[in-house]
Design an enzyme around this catalytic site. Structure first.
Site, short mmCIF file in Angstrom:
data_model
loop_
_atom_site.label_atom_id
_atom_site.label_comp_id
_atom_site.label_asym_id
_atom_site.label_seq_id
_atom_site.Cartn_x
_atom_site.Cartn_y
_atom_site.Cartn_z
N ARG A 212 0.83 -1.20 0.00
CA ARG A 212 0.00 0.00 0.00
C ARG A 212 0.87 1.26 0.00
O ARG A 212 1.99 1.25 0.50
CB ARG A 212 -0.92 0.02 1.23
CG ARG A 212 -1.90 -1.16 1.28
CD ARG A 212 -2.74 -1.11 2.55
NE ARG A 212 -3.67 -2.23 2.62
CZ ARG A 212 -3.37 -3.42 3.13
NH1 ARG A 212 -2.14 -3.64 3.63
NH2 ARG A 212 -4.27 -4.38 3.16
N LYS A 235 -2.06 -1.11 8.01
CA LYS A 235 -3.50 -1.35 8.08
C LYS A 235 -3.84 -2.61 8.85
O LYS A 235 -4.80 -2.64 9.62
CB LYS A 235 -4.09 -1.43 6.66
CG LYS A 235 -5.60 -1.62 6.64
CD LYS A 235 -6.15 -1.63 5.23
CE LYS A 235 -7.66 -1.80 5.24
NZ LYS A 235 -8.23 -1.79 3.88
N HIS A 308 -3.57 3.37 -5.54
CA HIS A 308 -3.84 2.09 -4.87
C HIS A 308 -4.02 0.95 -5.86
O HIS A 308 -3.76 -0.22 -5.52
CB HIS A 308 -5.08 2.23 -3.98
CG HIS A 308 -5.37 1.01 -3.16
ND1 HIS A 308 -4.62 0.65 -2.06
CD2 HIS A 308 -6.32 0.04 -3.29
CE1 HIS A 308 -5.10 -0.46 -1.54
NE2 HIS A 308 -6.13 -0.86 -2.27
N ARG A 311 -1.39 -1.80 -6.57
CA ARG A 311 -1.36 -3.00 -5.71
C ARG A 311 -2.13 -4.14 -6.36
O ARG A 311 -1.68 -5.29 -6.38
CB ARG A 311 -1.93 -2.64 -4.34
CG ARG A 311 -2.01 -3.77 -3.32
CD ARG A 311 -2.39 -3.15 -1.98
NE ARG A 311 -2.96 -4.11 -1.06
CZ ARG A 311 -2.27 -4.90 -0.25
NH1 ARG A 311 -0.95 -4.86 -0.28
NH2 ARG A 311 -2.88 -5.73 0.58
N HIS A 333 -2.37 -11.16 2.50
CA HIS A 333 -3.62 -11.86 2.75
C HIS A 333 -3.29 -13.25 3.27
O HIS A 333 -2.58 -14.01 2.63
CB HIS A 333 -4.44 -11.98 1.46
CG HIS A 333 -4.86 -10.66 0.93
ND1 HIS A 333 -5.40 -10.50 -0.33
CD2 HIS A 333 -4.82 -9.41 1.47
CE1 HIS A 333 -5.67 -9.22 -0.53
NE2 HIS A 333 -5.32 -8.54 0.54
N TYR A 342 0.19 -17.20 12.45
CA TYR A 342 0.28 -15.88 13.06
C TYR A 342 -0.21 -15.92 14.50
O TYR A 342 0.37 -15.29 15.38
CB TYR A 342 -0.56 -14.86 12.26
CG TYR A 342 0.21 -14.24 11.11
CD1 TYR A 342 1.17 -13.27 11.34
CD2 TYR A 342 -0.04 -14.63 9.80
CE1 TYR A 342 1.87 -12.70 10.28
CE2 TYR A 342 0.66 -14.07 8.74
CZ TYR A 342 1.61 -13.10 8.99
OH TYR A 342 2.30 -12.54 7.95
#
Length: 356
Positions: A212, A235, A308, A311, A333, A342
């Site tokens: 981004r 983000k 944007h 991307r 993603h 994670y």
């Protein structure tokens, strides 16, 4: 002087009438329409009184027993206060938290401060439809998502048992922004020749990294270690390590070569820097891209692409060149497997992207 009511009619509440055959009717004072109530005087009077209360009070009447039983209930607005604290405890980014707060503010405006269990699907749908009718389907979708999450948290704490948001329709928000093709990218890139030198380099870096614009502006030379560029996405908080050996074949862009040019031409602390070697804001980069896009003479159906869209272009080119899985990985993603990883790492580990 008005005609005196007969003995049978004298004690009847307003809008209740008795016919000669002893049959009671209630007349809606707003429309004049009559509703039959039968011949039981006690029931007819009770029904008429209740109807008058609801019609003349201007809001939904709640029986006294229900009010007594709900004295200890949590109201919507007080629960939203609690929900704000729950959001803060999730450790989400400040910008994301601000976005949540704007949706909560809209919910406070759109729904009454009634007990949670009394907020109906009809009331929620009416609020959401108000946004849709104004052409704000995207806002309706986000508000619905936030309210649904707030209700799920209320269920988790035992305040309610049903999520009334779930029964409402999710608004369909059409993405009107045009996609950018590789050929269009090259035309805008050519038109950017008269722009500050950093714009072309920012465009190259955006496509080759898939990040981004806000994250591009934050990238520093110190973030490059042992052939990897370490990026913590502002983000989402996702941490990825991008190999500097990446390249976009369709556009002839090599990440290493782009970085070398940034070092030689810009020479700032941040990889993308102004002619004064100072950091650039995402707004400045986006604005200069828009000027170059206009200068290119290209026309688009729908809203013209913004910075944007580089991307998205990056993802589509890598999908063709390597794989869809690689493209999604680069964008940050997470698949189910990655999301599990994670959670296990508790955000302490960097996800290294490998070129396969």
């Amino acid at each position: 002087m008005g005609r005196r009511r007969s003995h049978e009619r004298r004690d009847l509440p307003p809008n209740l009438y008795i016919r000669n055959n002893g049959y009671y009717c209630y007349r809606d004072p707003r429309t004049g329409k009559e509703f039959g109530l039968g011949r039981d005087r006690r029931i007819a009077i009770t029904e008429a009184i209740q109807a008058n209360i609801e019609l003349f009070s201007g809001h939904k009447h709640k029986p006294l027993t229900a009010r007594i039983n709900s004295d200890n209930s949590v109201t919507l607005h007080s629960w939203l206060d609690r929900y704000e604290k729950i959001l803060a405890s999730r450790g989400i980014k400040q910008k994301t938290l601000i976005n949540y707060m704007s949706k909560i503010k809209a919910i406070r405006r759109g729904l009454p401060d009634a007990p949670l269990e009394d907020i109906t699907t009809k009331e929620i749908a009416a609020m959401l439809n108000g946004y849709i009718d104004e052409g704000k389907a995207a806002s309706a979708k986000l508000i619905r998502s936030t309210l649904s999450d707030a209700f799920r948290e209320a269920i988790a704490e035992g305040h309610i048992t049903t999520n009334h948001v779930a029964a409402t329709r999710a608004a369909k928000s059409e993405v009107r922004r045009s996609r950018l093709t590789a050929d269009e990218y090259l035309k805008i890139y050519q038109a950017a020749e008269s722009s500050p030198c950093w714009l072309r380099l920012a465009m190259e870096l955006a496509v080759v990294t898939g990040q981004r614009v806000g994250d591009l502006c934050e990238m520093k030379w110190s973030d490059i270690v042992d052939g990897y560029l370490y990026v913590e996405q502002s983000k989402t908080g996702v941490k990825i390590a991008i190999p500097t050996a990446l390249h976009i074949d369709a556009l002839g862009i090599s990440m290493k070569e782009t970085l070398d040019k940034c070092k030689e031409i810009l020479g700032g602390e941040t990889i993308i820097a102004s002619t004064r070697r100072e950091p650039l804001s995402s707004g400045t980069v986006s604005r200069y891209f828009m000027r170059a896009r206009k200068a290119s003479g290209l026309s688009f159906e729908g809203d013209p692409p913004t910075f944007h869209e580089l991307r998205s272009l990056s993802a589509r080119l890598y999908e063709k060149q390597i794989s869809d899985k690689f493209a999604q990985h680069l964008l940050g993603h997470k698949s189910d497997t990655m999301a599990s990883q994670y959670r296990d790492d508790r955000g302490r580990e960097w996800d290294k992207i490998e070129i396969k």
